[in-house]
Design an enzyme around this catalytic site. Structure first.
Site, PDB file in Angstrom:
ATOM      1  N   HIS A 157       0.823  -1.212   0.000  1.00  9.63           N
ATOM      2  CA  HIS A 157       0.000   0.000   0.000  1.00  9.63           C
ATOM      3  C   HIS A 157       0.861   1.267   0.000  1.00  9.63           C
ATOM      4  O   HIS A 157       2.056   1.232   0.346  1.00  9.63           O
ATOM      5  CB  HIS A 157      -0.910   0.007   1.236  1.00  9.63           C
ATOM      6  CG  HIS A 157      -0.141  -0.090   2.528  1.00  9.63           C
ATOM      7  ND1 HIS A 157       0.467   1.005   3.116  1.00  9.63           N
ATOM      8  CD2 HIS A 157       0.124  -1.139   3.328  1.00  9.63           C
ATOM      9  CE1 HIS A 157       1.078   0.636   4.222  1.00  9.63           C
ATOM     10  NE2 HIS A 157       0.885  -0.668   4.379  1.00  9.63           N
TER      11      HIS A 157
ATOM     12  N   ARG B 179      -5.975   0.921   4.331  1.00  7.96           N
ATOM     13  CA  ARG B 179      -4.828   1.440   3.579  1.00  7.96           C
ATOM     14  C   ARG B 179      -4.579   0.643   2.305  1.00  7.96           C
ATOM     15  O   ARG B 179      -4.089   1.188   1.317  1.00  7.96           O
ATOM     16  CB  ARG B 179      -3.578   1.511   4.463  1.00  7.96           C
ATOM     17  CG  ARG B 179      -3.129   0.228   5.143  1.00  7.96           C
ATOM     18  CD  ARG B 179      -2.091   0.611   6.207  1.00  7.96           C
ATOM     19  NE  ARG B 179      -1.450  -0.516   6.862  1.00  7.96           N
ATOM     20  CZ  ARG B 179      -1.920  -1.134   7.947  1.00  7.96           C
ATOM     21  NH1 ARG B 179      -3.070  -0.757   8.477  1.00  7.96           N
ATOM     22  NH2 ARG B 179      -1.234  -2.125   8.508  1.00  7.96           N
TER      23      ARG B 179
ATOM     24  N   GLU C  59      -1.635  -7.197   7.281  1.00 10.46           N
ATOM     25  CA  GLU C  59      -0.270  -7.053   7.783  1.00 10.46           C
ATOM     26  C   GLU C  59      -0.045  -7.993   8.958  1.00 10.46           C
ATOM     27  O   GLU C  59      -0.993  -8.481   9.591  1.00 10.46           O
ATOM     28  CB  GLU C  59      -0.026  -5.586   8.200  1.00 10.46           C
ATOM     29  CG  GLU C  59       1.337  -5.276   8.808  1.00 10.46           C
ATOM     30  CD  GLU C  59       2.506  -5.596   7.885  1.00 10.46           C
ATOM     31  OE1 GLU C  59       2.749  -6.805   7.653  1.00 10.46           O
ATOM     32  OE2 GLU C  59       3.189  -4.671   7.436  1.00 10.46           O
TER      33      GLU C  59
ATOM     34  N   LYS D 274       7.786   3.532  17.319  1.00 12.99           N
ATOM     35  CA  LYS D 274       8.950   2.639  17.291  1.00 12.99           C
ATOM     36  C   LYS D 274      10.128   3.200  18.093  1.00 12.99           C
ATOM     37  O   LYS D 274      10.810   2.457  18.805  1.00 12.99           O
ATOM     38  CB  LYS D 274       9.358   2.371  15.845  1.00 12.99           C
ATOM     39  CG  LYS D 274       8.327   1.550  15.084  1.00 12.99           C
ATOM     40  CD  LYS D 274       8.689   1.381  13.615  1.00 12.99           C
ATOM     41  CE  LYS D 274       7.597   0.606  12.879  1.00 12.99           C
ATOM     42  NZ  LYS D 274       7.880   0.481  11.436  1.00 12.99           N
TER      43      LYS D 274
ATOM     44  N   HIS E  49       0.693  -5.755   2.301  1.00 10.12           N
ATOM     45  CA  HIS E  49       1.508  -5.080   3.314  1.00 10.12           C
ATOM     46  C   HIS E  49       2.948  -5.583   3.267  1.00 10.12           C
ATOM     47  O   HIS E  49       3.239  -6.618   2.658  1.00 10.12           O
ATOM     48  CB  HIS E  49       0.920  -5.326   4.700  1.00 10.12           C
ATOM     49  CG  HIS E  49      -0.505  -4.903   4.828  1.00 10.12           C
ATOM     50  ND1 HIS E  49      -0.879  -3.675   5.325  1.00 10.12           N
ATOM     51  CD2 HIS E  49      -1.656  -5.546   4.507  1.00 10.12           C
ATOM     52  CE1 HIS E  49      -2.200  -3.576   5.311  1.00 10.12           C
ATOM     53  NE2 HIS E  49      -2.706  -4.690   4.812  1.00 10.12           N
TER      54      HIS E  49
END
Length: 239
Positions: A11, A62, A89, A100, A184
């Site tokens: 995506h 997405r 995903e 992250k 994904h």
């Protein structure tokens, strides 16, 4: 287009990508850049004369919105569309929705890297009462509870994805259909690893750019054999 072709594409950039989040099954939309990437990918495929028989994507917006941009640009909005949770995903478990960099600061870079790219390393699971547990989402109500992940590694993601390849995508290709599949990054690693016969170490280190069509040409049986990116982005796969 006479050849049978499979186009795999991650995506366009999502809001989660933009904010540097562990997104997973969290249903975030495309960013402004992601919408533009998707339109450009569709235009690029149109300029190369791509015609498809069907389109596949995950259950997450997405990929759905990326697919619709591509089909609009291709003037093929009439194509049959198929959506499957098996193309979702990787489920990042309790990491979903976390930044992250913040996660690295809390757990250390080495641990986070293991969670992200260790082939059979699974992040902490979500609890059953978490909004990130798929069993609490009505779109997955028809999926057996035993199949719904609470967290996944690359290895378990591959086990989830490959039945869709074997039971749905490959038979269609062998019937002479050309397919557009929007999915994904981790699912792309699983599919590319399988199609290209990569060992787990090579598959887990693949860097998959957003919004870049990866084209597989099929042999006379409809089996994808050779892959090339439709632009100059390097997906670093083996022939």
């Amino acid at each position: 287009m006479a050849e049978t072709r499979l186009v795999l594409m991650r995506h366009g950039q999502s809001l989660g990508n933009e904010a540097n989040l562990f997104t997973g099954w969290n249903d975030l939309d495309l960013s402004a850049s992601g919408h533009e990437e998707a339109r450009k990918a569709g235009k690029l495929m149109r300029e190369h004369g791509f015609l498809f028989d069907a389109a596949h994507c995950s259950m997450l917006k997405r990929t759905i919105h990326t697919l619709h941009h591509c089909l609009d640009e291709l003037n093929q909005a009439w194509l049959p569309e198929y959506r499957s949770w098996r193309l979702n995903e990787r489920h990042y478990g309790a990491l979903q929705g976390l930044n992250k960099d913040d996660t690295i600061a809390r757990y250390g870079r080495e641990q986070v890297q293991q969670w992200r790219r260790g082939f059979d390393v699974t992040p902490p699971e979500v609890t059953l009462d978490s909004p990130h547990y798929p069993g609490n989402d009505p779109r997955y109500a028809s999926i057996p509870v035993s199949d719904l992940p609470r967290a996944e590694s690359l290895a378990t993601t591959m086990k989830r994805v490959l039945p869709y390849w074997q039971d749905t995508l490959l038979p269609s290709l062998r019937q002479g259909q050309s397919l557009l599949v929007i999915t994904h990054g981790t699912v792309m690693r699983a599919l590319i690893g399988h199609l290209n016969g990569l060992d787990p170490e090579d598959a887990r280190t693949l860097e998959i750019p957003t919004g870049t069509p990866l084209v597989y040409e099929s042999d006379e049986t409809g089996t994808p054999r050779h892959a090339h990116s439709l632009d100059s982005s390097d997906v670093r796969i083996h022939s």
